[in-house]
Design a protein around this motif. Structure first.
Motif, mmCIF file in Angstrom:
data_model
loop_
_atom_site.group_PDB
_atom_site.id
_atom_site.type_symbol
_atom_site.label_atom_id
_atom_site.label_comp_id
_atom_site.label_asym_id
_atom_site.label_seq_id
_atom_site.Cartn_x
_atom_site.Cartn_y
_atom_site.Cartn_z
ATOM 1 N N THR A 344 0.831 -1.208 0.000
ATOM 2 C CA THR A 344 0.000 0.000 0.000
ATOM 3 C C THR A 344 0.864 1.256 0.000
ATOM 4 O O THR A 344 0.642 2.176 -0.802
ATOM 5 N N ALA A 345 1.846 1.304 0.876
ATOM 6 C CA ALA A 345 2.705 2.487 0.968
ATOM 7 C C ALA A 345 3.479 2.726 -0.315
ATOM 8 O O ALA A 345 3.561 3.859 -0.818
ATOM 9 N N MET A 346 4.051 1.664 -0.865
ATOM 10 C CA MET A 346 4.869 1.815 -2.064
ATOM 11 C C MET A 346 4.034 2.180 -3.282
ATOM 12 O O MET A 346 4.473 2.948 -4.148
ATOM 13 N N THR A 347 2.824 1.618 -3.360
ATOM 14 C CA THR A 347 1.944 1.952 -4.480
ATOM 15 C C THR A 347 1.531 3.418 -4.428
ATOM 16 O O THR A 347 1.566 4.133 -5.445
ATOM 17 N N LEU A 348 1.149 3.879 -3.246
ATOM 18 C CA LEU A 348 0.766 5.285 -3.086
ATOM 19 C C LEU A 348 1.947 6.216 -3.349
ATOM 20 O O LEU A 348 1.795 7.268 -3.996
ATOM 21 N N ASN A 349 3.111 5.830 -2.881
ATOM 22 C CA ASN A 349 4.301 6.650 -3.128
ATOM 23 C C ASN A 349 4.642 6.717 -4.602
ATOM 24 O O ASN A 349 5.042 7.770 -5.126
ATOM 25 N N HIS A 350 4.466 5.587 -5.282
ATOM 26 C CA HIS A 350 4.826 5.527 -6.696
ATOM 27 C C HIS A 350 3.916 6.402 -7.557
ATOM 28 O O HIS A 350 4.385 7.135 -8.430
ATOM 29 N N PHE A 351 2.614 6.325 -7.304
ATOM 30 C CA PHE A 351 1.664 7.042 -8.150
ATOM 31 C C PHE A 351 1.416 8.490 -7.709
ATOM 32 O O PHE A 351 1.126 9.348 -8.538
ATOM 33 N N PHE A 352 1.509 8.735 -6.399
ATOM 34 C CA PHE A 352 1.137 10.066 -5.903
ATOM 35 C C PHE A 352 2.288 10.811 -5.230
ATOM 36 O O PHE A 352 2.097 11.932 -4.766
ATOM 37 N N HIS A 353 3.476 10.196 -5.201
ATOM 38 C CA HIS A 353 4.677 10.841 -4.659
ATOM 39 C C HIS A 353 4.413 11.418 -3.265
ATOM 40 O O HIS A 353 4.659 12.604 -2.997
ATOM 41 N N LEU A 354 3.921 10.571 -2.359
ATOM 42 C CA LEU A 354 3.483 11.024 -1.042
ATOM 43 C C LEU A 354 4.573 10.971 0.022
ATOM 44 O O LEU A 354 4.428 11.543 1.090
ATOM 45 N N ASN A 355 5.641 10.257 -0.254
ATOM 46 C CA ASN A 355 6.721 10.102 0.723
ATOM 47 C C ASN A 355 6.237 9.466 2.034
ATOM 48 O O ASN A 355 6.647 9.867 3.132
ATOM 49 N N LEU A 356 5.340 8.498 1.904
ATOM 50 C CA LEU A 356 4.894 7.744 3.077
ATOM 51 C C LEU A 356 6.041 6.866 3.586
ATOM 52 O O LEU A 356 6.913 6.462 2.810
ATOM 53 N N ILE A 357 6.022 6.565 4.862
ATOM 54 C CA ILE A 357 7.089 5.748 5.468
ATOM 55 C C ILE A 357 6.665 4.276 5.411
ATOM 56 O O ILE A 357 5.761 3.858 6.146
ATOM 57 N N PRO A 358 7.275 3.468 4.544
ATOM 58 C CA PRO A 358 6.852 2.074 4.379
ATOM 59 C C PRO A 358 6.862 1.273 5.678
ATOM 60 O O PRO A 358 5.965 0.462 5.921
ATOM 61 N N LEU A 359 7.869 1.489 6.538
ATOM 62 C CA LEU A 359 7.961 0.732 7.778
ATOM 63 C C LEU A 359 6.729 0.958 8.657
ATOM 64 O O LEU A 359 6.209 0.019 9.266
ATOM 65 N N ASN A 360 6.255 2.198 8.707
ATOM 66 C CA ASN A 360 5.059 2.482 9.503
ATOM 67 C C ASN A 360 3.863 1.692 8.997
ATOM 68 O O ASN A 360 3.065 1.167 9.779
ATOM 69 N N PHE A 361 3.735 1.600 7.680
ATOM 70 C CA PHE A 361 2.610 0.880 7.089
ATOM 71 C C PHE A 361 2.745 -0.620 7.310
ATOM 72 O O PHE A 361 1.742 -1.328 7.448
ATOM 73 N N ILE A 362 3.974 -1.121 7.347
ATOM 74 C CA ILE A 362 4.186 -2.539 7.658
ATOM 75 C C ILE A 362 3.666 -2.857 9.057
ATOM 76 O O ILE A 362 2.909 -3.817 9.260
ATOM 77 N N VAL A 363 4.041 -2.038 10.027
ATOM 78 C CA VAL A 363 3.649 -2.264 11.418
ATOM 79 C C VAL A 363 2.142 -2.110 11.593
ATOM 80 O O VAL A 363 1.476 -2.946 12.222
ATOM 81 N N ILE A 364 1.587 -1.039 11.024
ATOM 82 C CA ILE A 364 0.144 -0.793 11.145
ATOM 83 C C ILE A 364 -0.650 -1.885 10.435
ATOM 84 O O ILE A 364 -1.684 -2.346 10.934
ATOM 85 N N GLY A 365 -0.177 -2.319 9.287
ATOM 86 C CA GLY A 365 -0.851 -3.389 8.548
ATOM 87 C C GLY A 365 -0.903 -4.688 9.327
ATOM 88 O O GLY A 365 -1.907 -5.400 9.306
ATOM 89 N N MET A 366 0.175 -5.004 10.034
ATOM 90 C CA MET A 366 0.205 -6.217 10.850
ATOM 91 C C MET A 366 -0.920 -6.207 11.884
ATOM 92 O O MET A 366 -1.659 -7.180 12.046
ATOM 93 N N ALA A 367 -1.049 -5.079 12.580
ATOM 94 C CA ALA A 367 -2.082 -4.967 13.613
ATOM 95 C C ALA A 367 -3.479 -4.979 13.000
ATOM 96 O O ALA A 367 -4.398 -5.620 13.538
ATOM 97 N N ALA A 368 -3.648 -4.299 11.875
ATOM 98 C CA ALA A 368 -4.981 -4.160 11.276
ATOM 99 C C ALA A 368 -5.530 -5.492 10.771
ATOM 100 O O ALA A 368 -6.702 -5.816 10.987
ATOM 101 N N VAL A 369 -4.711 -6.269 10.094
ATOM 102 C CA VAL A 369 -5.186 -7.563 9.583
ATOM 103 C C VAL A 369 -5.469 -8.520 10.743
ATOM 104 O O VAL A 369 -6.461 -9.256 10.722
ATOM 105 N N LEU A 370 -4.631 -8.499 11.769
ATOM 106 C CA LEU A 370 -4.887 -9.346 12.937
ATOM 107 C C LEU A 370 -6.203 -8.951 13.604
ATOM 108 O O LEU A 370 -6.998 -9.816 13.994
ATOM 109 N N SER A 371 -6.447 -7.660 13.714
ATOM 110 C CA SER A 371 -7.694 -7.170 14.318
ATOM 111 C C SER A 371 -8.912 -7.674 13.563
ATOM 112 O O SER A 371 -9.889 -8.130 14.162
ATOM 113 N N GLY A 372 -8.866 -7.615 12.234
ATOM 114 C CA GLY A 372 -9.990 -8.087 11.432
ATOM 115 C C GLY A 372 -10.142 -9.597 11.444
ATOM 116 O O GLY A 372 -11.252 -10.120 11.361
ATOM 117 N N SER A 373 -9.029 -10.306 11.596
ATOM 118 C CA SER A 373 -9.069 -11.770 11.549
ATOM 119 C C SER A 373 -9.634 -12.385 12.813
ATOM 120 O O SER A 373 -10.368 -13.374 12.753
#
Length: 423
Positions: A344-373
């Motif tokens: 998600t972070a890399m795709t958004l950065n690639h198309f919209f040049h947002l300079n999102l921090i990939p590591l933050n999205f990795i950590v947040i994604g881990m928690a979010a998918v576990l929460s939904g599961s």
């Protein structure tokens, strides 16, 4: 006058409370020993087999077969030929009066969980640990006089202590017992669970502690909040995909009557996927660690292998569990979430040049998918904060977890723990 009447009752109650807390402390010790030794042994042999695969990649076509066959033999000759139902076993022991967790569940889940992961089964040892440590609580309530009425309290103490030891996350252990199993607010229950957790935490911290992931999270920007919300929505969909995949393949392999055909077919499927995508081997924590060193790609095609791995993980996990492997969706959820966050972070950065921090999205994604599961946002929040070893991302994780839980529940109101097939 009142004192003389009340005093014996209070003395009896105090004595009973001390007995419960003493049992909880002992449960915490044994839960930590089980969780920590299982974690250490699993990590050692999983790393060793992965190293051997690096020398001979065709070895993968034998490892899962060996693992599942050994589990089948142990189950048939040693563990009463009864399948392990994972978290549902613990839930049944709490909900249904008179039904308890037999003592053999401790070695059964311990060894089956170990064999599943080290031989390539695409799941983790978390559920195996939870059931084994919950069984310790059930056993203590059965063996110690006058503690049978506290069985639920001691079972929850055991499973909470197990989660605490695995991730060095005492708050997550408490929340897991509260969110998934029982929302009891009785003082004795809270005291028993807390005692077991603290005993397990201290024993683990001073004798077994090892950080699972070396995340260096330093900052997040409020401008990224809309994209954390997007990640939470995507995590909800991926959580449902994992849940439905597990339920489908369990049903599919359950319809195959010949156990050896089931084992050979499942082993071949898993071996083939791991042959092309080694990150699917075992818990997948090594794959998550590798994500943290991936730099920003100049070509979006470099994300295709990550997409393949992310969408194959639910299948690999589901086949593992369907064939008879021991485990659950804890580690797979963290794995899928990490890949989803990076993509998600890399795709958004690639198309919209947002300079999102990939590591933050990795950590947040881990928690979010576990929460939904597992439909347990508080558990997911505090567990992943413990994994990251800081609370810098607490607010983004909170937002993503709540959204993921909401989306997952709206799409499919069941987890692999709560789903009951129609008779």
């Amino acid at each position: 006058m009142n004192t003389s009447v009340i005093s014996p009752y209070r003395q009896k109650k105090a004595k009973r409370t001390i007995t419960v807390l003493g049992a909880a402390a002992i449960i915490g010790v044994f839960a930590a020993l089980i969780a920590d030794t299982l974690k250490v042994i699993t990590e050692h042999y999983e790393h060793d087999f992965l190293h051997r695969l690096g020398e001979n990649q065709y070895l993968i076509f034998f490892l899962p077969l060996i693992g599942f066959t050994t589990i089948h033999i142990l189950r048939h000759f040693l563990f009463r030929n009864k399948p392990n139902k994972g978290i549902k076993e613990v839930m049944d022991s709490i909900v249904r009066n008179g039904k308890t967790l037999p003592a053999y569940k401790i070695p059964s889940h311990y060894f089956n969980g170990l064999l599943t992961v080290i031989f390539g089964g695409s799941t983790g040892i978390e559920v195996s640990t939870v059931v084994a440590t919950a069984s310790i609580g059930a056993l203590s309530s059965h063996k110690i006089d006058n503690l049978n009425k506290y069985r639920t309290d001691l079972i929850c103490a055991g499973l909470a202590a197990g989660v605490t030891a695995l991730f060095n996350a005492p708050i997550a252990g408490f929340m897991f017992a509260f969110e998934v199993f029982t929302s009891r607010r009785k003082k004795t229950h809270i005291a028993a669970v807390t005692t077991a957790i603290m005993t397990s935490f201290l024993l683990t911290k001073y004798f077994f502690y090892k950080q699972v992931f070396d995340f260096h999270v330093t900052i997040w920007h409020k401008e990224a909040l809309p994209y954390f919300i997007l990640l939470g929505i995507l995590a909800g969909f991926n959580s449902v995909l994992l849940t439905k995949s597990v339920l489908f393949f369990k049903n599919f392999f359950g319809s195959i009557k010949n156990d050896y055909v089931k084992i050979m077919a499942g082993s071949l499927i898993i071996s083939t996927m791991i042959f092309f995508f080694p990150s699917l081997y075992g818990e997948g924590y090594a794959g998550i660690k590798n994500l943290t060193i991936i730099s920003q790609p100049t070509d979006l095609l470099l994300l295709l292998p990550l997409l393949f791995v992310m969408f194959l993980k639910p299948i690999a996990t589901s086949v593992t569990l369907g064939v008879g492997g021991d485990g659950g969706v804890f580690a797979p959820s963290l794995f899928i979430g990490a890949f989803l966050g990076l993509i998600t972070a890399m795709t958004l950065n690639h198309f919209f040049h947002l300079n999102l921090i990939p590591l933050n999205f990795i950590v947040i994604g881990m928690a979010a998918v576990l929460s939904g599961s597992i439909h347990a946002p508080l558990t997911s929040i505090f567990l992943v904060c413990a994994i990251a070893d800081n609370y810098i991302l607490f607010i983004p994780i909170l937002i993503a977890c709540l959204i993921s839980r909401f989306v997952a529940n709206r799409i499919y109101p069941y987890t692999v723990y709560t789903y009951k097939p129609v008779a």
